[in-house]
Every structure is written in C-alpha cells, then in structure tokens.
Write an enzyme that holds these catalytic residues in place. Structure first.
Site, mmCIF file in Angstrom:
data_model
loop_
_atom_site.group_PDB
_atom_site.id
_atom_site.type_symbol
_atom_site.label_atom_id
_atom_site.label_comp_id
_atom_site.label_asym_id
_atom_site.label_seq_id
_atom_site.Cartn_x
_atom_site.Cartn_y
_atom_site.Cartn_z
ATOM 1 N N VAL A 181 0.904 -1.193 -0.026
ATOM 2 C CA VAL A 181 0.044 -0.087 0.096
ATOM 3 C C VAL A 181 0.961 1.295 0.120
ATOM 4 O O VAL A 181 2.143 0.963 -0.058
ATOM 5 C CB VAL A 181 -0.866 0.094 1.278
ATOM 6 C CG1 VAL A 181 -2.273 -0.748 1.044
ATOM 7 C CG2 VAL A 181 -0.247 -0.224 2.407
ATOM 8 N N ALA B 16 -0.069 7.435 -2.308
ATOM 9 C CA ALA B 16 -0.081 8.667 -2.341
ATOM 10 C C ALA B 16 1.068 9.129 -1.923
ATOM 11 O O ALA B 16 1.760 8.836 -0.848
ATOM 12 C CB ALA B 16 -1.371 9.211 -1.369
ATOM 13 N N LYS C 25 -1.800 14.433 -8.097
ATOM 14 C CA LYS C 25 -2.290 14.816 -6.852
ATOM 15 C C LYS C 25 -1.934 16.143 -6.675
ATOM 16 O O LYS C 25 -0.843 16.598 -6.510
ATOM 17 C CB LYS C 25 -1.917 13.952 -5.643
ATOM 18 C CG LYS C 25 -2.206 14.095 -4.359
ATOM 19 C CD LYS C 25 -1.558 13.272 -3.323
ATOM 20 C CE LYS C 25 -1.803 13.674 -1.892
ATOM 21 N NZ LYS C 25 -1.069 12.807 -1.068
ATOM 22 N N LEU D 286 9.873 1.032 6.469
ATOM 23 C CA LEU D 286 8.865 0.660 7.694
ATOM 24 C C LEU D 286 10.059 0.164 8.709
ATOM 25 O O LEU D 286 9.612 0.177 9.934
ATOM 26 C CB LEU D 286 8.069 -0.317 7.371
ATOM 27 C CG LEU D 286 7.058 0.356 6.353
ATOM 28 C CD1 LEU D 286 6.105 -1.056 5.728
ATOM 29 C CD2 LEU D 286 6.113 1.345 6.978
ATOM 30 N N THR E 81 3.240 10.771 4.275
ATOM 31 C CA THR E 81 4.431 11.144 4.417
ATOM 32 C C THR E 81 5.417 9.875 4.461
ATOM 33 O O THR E 81 6.819 10.236 4.543
ATOM 34 C CB THR E 81 4.681 11.839 5.802
ATOM 35 O OG1 THR E 81 3.541 11.079 6.748
ATOM 36 C CG2 THR E 81 4.014 13.253 5.990
ATOM 37 N N ILE F 141 6.637 7.808 2.298
ATOM 38 C CA ILE F 141 7.560 7.845 1.173
ATOM 39 C C ILE F 141 8.583 8.892 1.168
ATOM 40 O O ILE F 141 9.537 8.872 0.868
ATOM 41 C CB ILE F 141 6.944 7.790 -0.350
ATOM 42 C CG1 ILE F 141 6.081 6.234 -0.570
ATOM 43 C CG2 ILE F 141 7.868 7.913 -1.473
ATOM 44 C CD1 ILE F 141 5.353 5.965 -1.647
ATOM 45 N N GLY G 219 12.619 20.178 6.900
ATOM 46 C CA GLY G 219 11.426 19.255 7.427
ATOM 47 C C GLY G 219 10.242 19.709 7.047
ATOM 48 O O GLY G 219 9.837 20.838 6.453
HETATM 49 C C1 LIG Z 1 -2.077 1.255 5.857
HETATM 50 C C2 LIG Z 1 -0.841 1.918 5.195
HETATM 51 C C3 LIG Z 1 -1.076 2.839 4.127
HETATM 52 C C4 LIG Z 1 -0.004 3.508 3.610
HETATM 53 N N1 LIG Z 1 -0.258 4.395 2.710
HETATM 54 C C5 LIG Z 1 0.829 5.226 2.228
HETATM 55 C C6 LIG Z 1 0.628 6.428 1.331
HETATM 56 O O1 LIG Z 1 -0.350 6.635 0.958
HETATM 57 N N2 LIG Z 1 1.688 7.099 1.074
HETATM 58 C C7 LIG Z 1 2.932 6.925 1.490
HETATM 59 O O2 LIG Z 1 3.999 7.491 1.356
HETATM 60 N N3 LIG Z 1 3.387 5.589 2.242
HETATM 61 C C8 LIG Z 1 2.128 4.949 2.625
HETATM 62 N N4 LIG Z 1 2.373 3.716 3.582
HETATM 63 C C9 LIG Z 1 3.830 3.465 3.967
HETATM 64 C C10 LIG Z 1 4.369 2.674 2.751
HETATM 65 O O3 LIG Z 1 3.350 1.764 2.629
HETATM 66 C C11 LIG Z 1 5.634 2.123 3.125
HETATM 67 O O4 LIG Z 1 6.463 3.246 3.512
HETATM 68 C C12 LIG Z 1 6.437 1.422 2.110
HETATM 69 O O5 LIG Z 1 5.511 0.482 1.535
HETATM 70 C C13 LIG Z 1 7.747 1.146 2.423
HETATM 71 O O6 LIG Z 1 7.524 -0.238 2.870
HETATM 72 P P1 LIG Z 1 8.943 -1.016 2.970
HETATM 73 O O7 LIG Z 1 9.790 -1.143 1.838
HETATM 74 O O8 LIG Z 1 9.790 -0.335 4.144
HETATM 75 O O9 LIG Z 1 8.518 -2.510 3.791
HETATM 76 P P2 LIG Z 1 7.667 -3.765 3.048
HETATM 77 O O10 LIG Z 1 6.987 -3.284 1.700
HETATM 78 O O11 LIG Z 1 7.090 -4.406 3.911
HETATM 79 O O12 LIG Z 1 9.033 -4.468 2.381
HETATM 80 C C14 LIG Z 1 9.897 -5.282 3.105
HETATM 81 C C15 LIG Z 1 10.553 -6.332 2.206
HETATM 82 O O13 LIG Z 1 11.676 -6.830 3.072
HETATM 83 C C16 LIG Z 1 11.672 -8.321 2.597
HETATM 84 N N5 LIG Z 1 12.051 -9.077 3.429
HETATM 85 C C17 LIG Z 1 11.470 -8.863 4.835
HETATM 86 N N6 LIG Z 1 11.977 -10.025 5.618
HETATM 87 C C18 LIG Z 1 13.064 -10.687 4.866
HETATM 88 C C19 LIG Z 1 13.902 -11.776 5.065
HETATM 89 N N7 LIG Z 1 14.049 -12.299 6.469
HETATM 90 N N8 LIG Z 1 14.508 -12.093 4.091
HETATM 91 C C20 LIG Z 1 14.862 -11.399 2.979
HETATM 92 N N9 LIG Z 1 13.757 -10.310 2.721
HETATM 93 C C21 LIG Z 1 12.885 -10.047 3.569
HETATM 94 C C22 LIG Z 1 10.290 -8.294 1.935
HETATM 95 O O14 LIG Z 1 10.285 -9.674 1.234
HETATM 96 C C23 LIG Z 1 9.912 -7.195 1.220
HETATM 97 O O15 LIG Z 1 10.591 -6.904 0.121
HETATM 98 C C24 LIG Z 1 1.358 3.210 4.123
HETATM 99 C C25 LIG Z 1 1.470 2.163 5.078
HETATM 100 C C26 LIG Z 1 0.397 1.510 5.323
HETATM 101 C C27 LIG Z 1 0.605 0.473 6.464
#
Ligand SMILES: Cc1cc2nc3c(=O)[nH]c(=O)nc-3n(C[C@H](O)[C@H](O)[C@H](O)COP(=O)(O)OP(=O)(O)OC[C@H]3O[C@@H](n4cnc5c(N)ncnc54)[C@H](O)[C@@H]3O)c2cc1C
Length: 527
Positions: free
Chosen positions: A55, A58, A86, A341, A352, A354, A453
């Site tokens: 997800v 935006a 947007k 995350l 915020t 991204i 910021g």
């Molecule tokens: C409900 C919701 C709505 C959101 N809406 C927005 C929005 O509108 N705008 C915005 O800017 N942000 C939004 N976000 C935040 C956004 O989704 C995240 O900031 C973004 O997706 C980044 O995620 P990530 O890459 O940190 O983690 P993830 O997408 O969880 O990726 C984690 C990665 O780590 C890998 N991994 C985990 N453990 C292991 C392991 N042991 N070995 C190998 N690989 C592993 C997984 O395979 C995956 O590739 C939202 C978040 C949520 C929860």
C-alpha cells in the site's frame, strides 16, 4: 555550479540492502544512480515468499525532486504505475461532521508587503467580507473542479502557484524501480535472510546468511525489511519510541474498487467512527482503506464498514495491516541504516512515508558524497565517523518529530464528540512542541516555520483553519493597507485564479494525453 562531489569510498563499498519493497528499491535505485559504479557494489536481497506491504499509493510533491536527482522520467513512471496527479488531500468530517477542507500543494494568495496572505484574509473575514480561503488557492479550486495542468514556469502567473505529486500503484512502483536499479548494476537475490553474523569486537554486522546457505558480507547494511526490522531491531536491538498515545490508530484494512465518478486529482481522507478512510484514485482502479484504532473497533467491523462505503465495485479481498506509530531510537546503528517501515512508521494520513524514505536516502547519499561519512581505503573494514552517524540520526529524528506534530494536530483539533476515539484525541495531552505552535497560531495567526522538514506555512494554515483552530487576531502589519485596496486586490486574485483553473483541462483528459497507462492484464488485481 558547485564542485563535483568527492566520494568517500576509494575501493568499492559493499552495500547490502535487505528488503525489496518501496524502501529497498528506492534506496537501490538512488544509490545506483548517484554513486559511481567503480565506488560501490550494491546487492539487494528480497523474499518473494514474504512479499511487500504494497500500500502507499499517495505521495508528496518532494518525490519529484527525488526523481529528478536520480534521473527518473516522470511521464514514463506515471504510465508504468497507473498514476494520477495529486494536488492535495481533502479532509472530510474532521473537525465536525459535514466539514470539508483541502490541504493544498501550494500557497493561498500571495503575501502583501511581506505579510503572509492568510492575515489579510482574516482581516477581511473579521470585516464581514467573507469568501472562503479556498478561493485563493489554485490547487484547491482545480481539485474542486477535477482539473489539472502542469504548473506554469512563469512565476508572475497564478498558474505557477502550486506543486503536485502522484498517486500510484505501490507494487508497480517497486517493480519500476527494480528495472531502473538492475539496469544500473544492482544485483538482486530472491531469498530469505535466516541469520545475521556480527563482528566479535564491536557488534557491527559482518554478513547475512540466506536460506540457500549463501552468506553475503558487506560494509554497510540497509535494513528495508519492513515492520519486522530484521537487522535494526531483531539483530541490533535498537529500541523503538512508540507514539500510540498520540496517534492511536494501529491497524488498517485496504481494499481496492473499480473507479466511479470523475478522476479526482487529490486524495480523500474521511474521518470515521474509529479512525479514517482513504480514497485514492488511480488510472485503473481506486485504492481504499480504513485506518483505525484496535481499541475502538474490531477488524471484522472495520472491514464491513469499509466494504459498505466503497465508492465502486470491490476488487479483491480485504487486506489487514498492523502497525505501531513511532520510530527507532536510532535509524543508523553501527553499520546498519534502517529505511522505510524498518525505521519507523507514521500513519498515512498525510502521505509522508515515502517522503521519509526519500529523505533518509538523500541524507545518507549526501554524507557519502561529502567525503565525511564513510571510508574504505583498502581491503580492511569500512570506517564510519560517529559524528556523521550522530548527525544523520538527529536529522531523521527531527523529520519524524515534525511530521508527528502535524499529524497529531488533525486528531486533536476536533470538535467531534460522537465517538470514543474523538473524545480521546480531543482531550489528550499533546507534545509541548505542538502546544507552542497552536498557541502562536491562536493568538495572532502566526505559523511556526522552519527551513528543514515538513510542513511549510500553507500546509499549517490549511489544517489549522480546516480543523477550526481560529486565531483571535492577525499580524497587525496587515492592517496598514487601506481596506478598499485590500478588498480589490483579493477580488482580483480570486478572479485570476478562477480563470486560470477553468482554462485547465479535466484531470482525466490531461492524463489521457500526457501519461496514459496500458490497460492492466488482470483487471483489478489489488496491489
Ligand atoms: C495502511 C498503510 C497505508 C499506507 N499509505 C501510504 C501512502 O499513501 N503514502 C506513503 O507514502 N506511504 C504509505 N504507507 C507506507 C508505505 O506503504 C511504506 O512506507 C512503503 O511501502 C515502504 O515499505 P517497506 O519497503 O519499508 O517495507 P515492505 O513493503 O514491508 O518490504 C519489506 C521487504 O523486506 C523483505 N524481507 C522481509 N524479511 C525478509 C527476510 N527475512 N529475508 C529477505 N527479505 C525479507 C520483504 O520480502 C520485502 O521485500 C502506508 C502504509 C500502510 C501500513
């Protein structure tokens, strides 16, 4: 032109990124684009078995600077990710049920005699000459009319008074960045990290072990493993500052639906009985989700409420997500930097996350290219200057804290008393930093501004006024100009804005000619 950056690394710095979601691929793409190939080796490990959050649809206008810095073509990105434009976020029912205001990406009016515009608007309002402040904003009026055009490059035109961001399919975004990064030499491994080895003497990360048995050693480890924080928390036990007492939503349920109605150039956030609901229009579908506090509503009930309120036909099943508002005590610990995350999470009300990923990456890159952060002069271990690590951590803390205060404002400044979540938020103690900001605005409409910021003055004005935080006065300098002259100026401004917006094409038509996406092969596959 400033001098070209001098690179700290004299032999390839081994960078290992764990995670291939938005954070992992944004990091890989940016590092590959900015650091010369001879100076780095970048490997990314992701597990298709675990998958990504997906997800995060935006964004904020800052993403355009990121794209520009690393050489991403905006039209291509938009077409490949089913993106729309947007211009801001509409907040419905936040201060009172029935209210609606837009937080725009752009200024209200123009300052006069150096005094911010909203002071003149308040003066007019007190004199009974009332036009909503929305009428003085190009991005708001364009949003209300569902219109869009790129901002004018001529700063003297009202059509230059706004910025824009994108709404896109997050899974397609990660895919797009993967192609971009791999084309620039990033090596990807699809495997699960099952163990992490630390150096004996100082506890720095030496290598990660994969389920295939392969061990990957590195100098710098970027933890983009998502909420689990595989390296930063599970391995290094860094600790987390939790902010649930200020931001009580800790769950979300997401469910896309077919598009219905005109293609809105903005995101909508509607306050609900236990949190709020998002609506994000993309070219091929609409993203929806209910962000809620688990102490106020059950998962099943939240999903049922979301489904009942979908604006179009449902696509796919509801997806549940859990999170805890806050950030790691350190996002750079030893030779591990947590981005995305894994570093922290502030709920998506102002899109915020991204932005915070982008800031983490660009700040880190700045240190890497200023000959001040990382060094690896020979085959021995890379060196990290603790002063740089400390400066980086302070910077990221500041970014998180500023976003946090802005988010809390939406929840706290409400008059709603129809549900426990609103009673809680309205009466909860808020951080001193926010109390101070609100006090200054209430007294004389002064916005506490800062160079670094989020957020800038128009954003605070939009949310204060939208949440009915009405100032008792305004900057007295705004009283200097004769009333008739001010009135005339404001009327001209309104007319110019209306004319400029009505010359814009409909958002939908602009997209069709500027960045049309291919029809999805599997209609409505959720991201
Ligand atoms: C409900 C919701 C709505 C959101 N809406 C927005 C929005 O509108 N705008 C915005 O800017 N942000 C939004 N976000 C935040 C956004 O989704 C995240 O900031 C973004 O997706 C980044 O995620 P990530 O890459 O940190 O983690 P993830 O997408 O969880 O990726 C984690 C990665 O780590 C890998 N991994 C985990 N453990 C292991 C392991 N042991 N070995 C190998 N690989 C592993 C997984 O395979 C995956 O590739 C939202 C978040 C949520 C929860």
């Amino acid at each position: 032109m400033s001098a070209p950056p001098s690179y700290a690394v004299s032999v390839p710095l081994n960078i290992v990124i764990v995670g291939g979601g938005t954070a992992g691929w944004m990091t890989a793409a940016a590092f590959a684009a900015v650091l010369p190939p001879a100076k780095r080796r970048i490997r990314l490990i992701e597990s298709s078995e675990i998958g990504i959050v997906g997800v995060g649809e935006a964004t904020l206008p800052h993403i355009r600077f990121f794209n520009k810095r690393i050489g991403i073509d905006e039209r291509e990105l938009m077409a490949k990710t089913q993106a729309t434009f947007k211009l801001g976020i509409e907040f419905c029912d936040w201060a009172r049920i029935g209210d609606s205001y837009i937080h725009p990406f752009g200024a209200y009016g123009t300052p006069m005699a150096g005094v911010p515009f909203h002071n003149y608007w308040l003066r007019q309002r007190a004199a009974g000459i009332e036009a909503p402040i929305e009428d003085y904003s190009v991005p708001i009026f364009a949003s209300r009319m569902n219109r869009f055009a790129l901002p004018s490059e001529d700063a003297s035109e009202v059509g230059s008074m706004f910025g824009y961001a994108f709404q896109f399919d997050a899974s397609l975004y990660a895919q797009y960045l993967r192609g971009f990064a791999e084309a620039r030499g990033v090596e990807r491994t699809d495997a699960k990290v099952v163990d992490v080895k630390l150096h004996g003497e100082d506890g720095f990360i030496e290598s990660v072990k994969l389920d295939s048995g392969v061990e990957i050693a590195g100098d710098l480890f970027i933890d983009c493993s998502g909420f689990r924080g595989l390296l930063i928390e599970q391995t290094l036990k860094t600790g987390y500052n939790e902010w649930t007492h200020w931001l009580p939503c800790d769950r979300a349920v997401a469910m896309p639906c077919e598009n219905a109605g005109p293609l809105m150039p903005y995101t909508r956030a509607t306050a609900r009985e236990a949190g709020w609901q998002w609506r994000i229009p993309l070219q091929h579908r609409t993203g929806n989700g209910y962000v809620y506090g688990s102490q106020f509503i059950s998962d099943d009930e939240a999903a049922a409420k979301l489904i009942a309120r979908l604006p179009g036909k449902a696509l796919g099943d509801p997806r549940f997500l859990r999170f805890t508002a806050g950030r790691r005590k350190l996002t750079w610990n030893r030779n591990c930097v947590a981005i995305g995350l894994a570093g922290g999470f502030l709920e998506p009300l102002e899109s915020t996350s991204i932005y915070l990923i982008q800031i983490a990456i660009t700040t880190l890159l700045d240190y890497m290219t200023e000959n001040s952060g990382m060094e690896r002069k020979d085959a021995t271990r890379a060196r990290f200057d603790p002063r740089i690590v400390d400066a980086y951590n302070r910077w990221i803390e500041m970014e998180y804290d500023r976003v946090r205060d802005f988010l809390i404002l939406h929840y706290h400044a409400t008059e709603r008393d129809d549900a426990p979540i609103w009673n809680y938020c309205r009466t909860m103690p808020v951080p001193d930093s926010l109390v101070h900001k609100m006090d200054l605005f209430r007294r004389r409409a002064r916005v506490v501004t800062y160079k670094d910021g989020l957020f800038l003055e128009p954003s605070w004005v939009a949310v204060y006024l939208g949440q009915r935080v009405m100032p008792e006065g305004w900057n007295p300098l705004a009283d200097a100009a004769p009333a008739a002259a001010v009135e005339q100026k404001l009327r001209d401004m309104r007319d110019k804005i209306q004319r400029a917006v009505m010359r814009m094409p409909l958002h939908e038509d602009f997209i069709k000619t500027y960045c049309p996406a291919a029809k999805p092969s599997m209609a409505g596959a959720p991201s």
